[in-house]
Structure formats: C-alpha cells, structure tokens
Design an enzyme around this catalytic site. Structure first.
Site, PDB file in Angstrom:
ATOM      1  N   ARG A 140     -15.499-110.958 115.890  1.00 63.82           N
ATOM      2  CA  ARG A 140     -14.620-112.132 115.909  1.00 63.82           C
ATOM      3  C   ARG A 140     -13.286-111.943 115.196  1.00 63.82           C
ATOM      4  O   ARG A 140     -12.492-112.876 115.128  1.00 63.82           O
ATOM      5  CB  ARG A 140     -15.325-113.378 115.349  1.00 63.82           C
ATOM      6  CG  ARG A 140     -16.549-113.798 116.149  1.00 63.82           C
ATOM      7  CD  ARG A 140     -16.737-115.293 116.148  1.00 63.82           C
ATOM      8  NE  ARG A 140     -16.947-115.824 114.819  1.00 63.82           N
ATOM      9  CZ  ARG A 140     -16.799-117.117 114.509  1.00 63.82           C
ATOM     10  NH1 ARG A 140     -16.431-117.973 115.443  1.00 63.82           N
ATOM     11  NH2 ARG A 140     -17.009-117.534 113.285  1.00 63.82           N
ATOM     12  N   ASP A 141     -13.000-110.760 114.659  1.00 57.49           N
ATOM     13  CA  ASP A 141     -11.669-110.550 114.071  1.00 57.49           C
ATOM     14  C   ASP A 141     -11.297-109.072 114.125  1.00 57.49           C
ATOM     15  O   ASP A 141     -10.877-108.481 113.130  1.00 57.49           O
ATOM     16  CB  ASP A 141     -11.634-111.058 112.629  1.00 57.49           C
ATOM     17  CG  ASP A 141     -10.205-111.286 112.126  1.00 57.49           C
ATOM     18  OD1 ASP A 141      -9.278-111.361 112.962  1.00 57.49           O
ATOM     19  OD2 ASP A 141     -10.012-111.375 110.895  1.00 57.49           O
TER      20      ASP A 141
END
Length: 280
Positions: A88-89
């Site tokens: 997610r990042d």
C-alpha cells in the site's frame, strides 16, 4: 501512530524474504514505541535515482536488477506468504539498498494482510502522492493491482531519472507535473527516447527501453484488471535481463574482467487523471 506500529510488527513477523527489510525486535519501554530493523547502510533508491548520492551510479544493469528484486518481493507478498499482503505504499523512498546494493522493501505501517479468498481491501485512502493508484483513490478498494500501479511509477523513475511529482519548468511554484502524465504523454507522442535518463540511453538498447517502457505503461493502466500481475512483471523483466547476458559476457571477456507492447492506458485521458491526482 500506535496502530501503524502494531500493524508493522504483525506484518513483518509473517515475512521472510531476502528483499524485505527484517525486523529484529521492538522496544516498548520508551514514550514512543520503537522498532528495531536490520541495518541497511546505503540509503534509499530515490536518492540514487535523483543523484543525491553520486559514488554509486545506477547503471542500466543495476536498475534492472533492483526492479527485479522489488517485484520479486512484491510477488512473494501477494502470492507466496501465508496470507496475501498488500504493501500500500510502494515507492523509491521505501526501497532501501543494503551493503551490496540489493533492494530491501521497507515501511509496512499501512500494509494489510487479507484472507486468501478476498480480492480487495476497502479502507480509507492511504498512499503517497504520485504513486497512488487512481482506481483505488476513486473506489477506496485496494487490490494487489494497486501495488502494481505504484511499482509502475518506480519503474518509470528508473527509466527517466525523474521525480514522481515535479515543478513545471518556467511556471509558478504551485504548478506540478505528475510523472504518469509526463511518461504517458511522451509514449503517446512517440517521444519516449527524449525523456529517458541519459545513462539508460547510453547503456541500454532501444529495444530494451521500449520493452521496459511498455511494461511500465501496462502497470499504469487505469483499469486495474488490465494490469499484469507481479509474477508476469517478474518474468518480463528477467527476460530483458537474460537477453543482455551474452553482450555483458562478451564485454567482460574483452576487458579481461570477471565479474509486448500494449497501447491502452485506460478510458480516462491524461489531463483528467492529473486533476484527480492533484486533489489528493
């Protein structure tokens, strides 16, 4: 945040991969809880792409190897760990380089593991401007293909040496250009070689550049279902790397040293996507 601290401990305790930073322990006796990681001495990938660290230049072969290491770790997270994990990042600033300049993915504070039968994770939108999947931004549903999009941005960084978001030359400070817009527009206008990093242009063949650029464009497709899986990305990058080995071996011997194109981007035009991105 305490929740991100706990989440990172839980996530990293499930992972054992050579290209993921290892957690060594944690300290709960301080006012702010601390995580202890393995020591990774050589900074972040973003520092080398932007030439903030000049003593180790990023050759084309090293860029390919780092890209393969990143996507190999993501493929493991998505399909080979006990429960699928979405990072997610993903970004170059979260990719560390160890003593041998091997990639190590870090920062799992916003990552999530899901049950095997799940296809997506519905959450409040998290991510970094310039790397954020527009489909996730609109739907709040994060899938493994959202990580693929973010990796696509990193791959374009490696190709171009450009930042994910940069100020437009000659404009006011408020005007920003996304690397997505810059790259896709150049591809559409057949100007790819004009935006490729000078070192890449010197060391890679035009065919290799086109293959990697087309792969990046597929990763950046606005429809997540049309993006490749991490396994497919790994296979294609490894094929490029393997195609270079005969020429590399020949060069080493002479020196006496041992050592599918897809034109679719999606249904949204580049300008409208830029407006969506800059609103986050």
């Amino acid at each position: 945040m305490l929740s991100e601290f706990i989440n990172e401990v839980v996530i990293l305790s499930q992972i054992n991969h050579r290209n993921v930073v290892q957690i060594m322990g944690c300290c709960l006796e301080t006012e702010v809880p601390l995580l202890v990681y393995e020591f990774i001495p050589n900074g972040t990938l973003s520092q080398y792409i932007q030439e903030q660290i000049e003593e180790f230049p990023l050759t084309w072969d090293i860029r390919l190897q780092i890209a393969i290491e990143i996507v190999g770790a993501l493929s493991y997270l998505h399909s080979a760990s006990s429960f699928p994990i979405y990072h997610r990042d993903i970004k170059s600033a979260n990719t560390l380089l160890d003593e041998k300049y091997r990639a190590k993915i870090a920062d799992f504070g916003t990552s999530r593991s899901i049950s095997i039968d799940q296809t997506h994770l519905t959450t409040c939108v998290h991510g970094t401007f310039g790397y954020l999947d527009p489909e996730y931004f609109q739907s709040s549903q994060f899938t493994e293909k959202s990580d693929v999009y973010s990796f696509g941005v990193v791959l374009v960084e490696l190709l171009t040496g450009q930042k994910p978001i940069s100020a437009v030359t000659g404009s006011s400070e408020e005007e920003r250009r996304s690397l997505f817009t810059y790259f896709i527009t150049a591809m559409q206008e057949d100007r790819l070689l004009n935006i490729v990093d000078a070192r890449v242009l010197e060391e890679a063949s035009e065919t290799e550049i086109q293959v990697v650029a087309n792969l990046a464009r597929r990763c950046l497709n606005l429809n997540g279902r049309n993006r490749p899986t991490m396994r497919e990305v790994t296979s294609e990058l490894e094929a490029v790397q393997m195609s270079r080995k005969p020429s590399i071996s020949a060069q080493q011997n002479s020196d006496g040293v041992d050592f599918v194109e897809d034109d679719s981007v999606g249904n949204w035009d580049v300008e409208s996507l830029s407006e969506v991105s800059t609103s986050y």
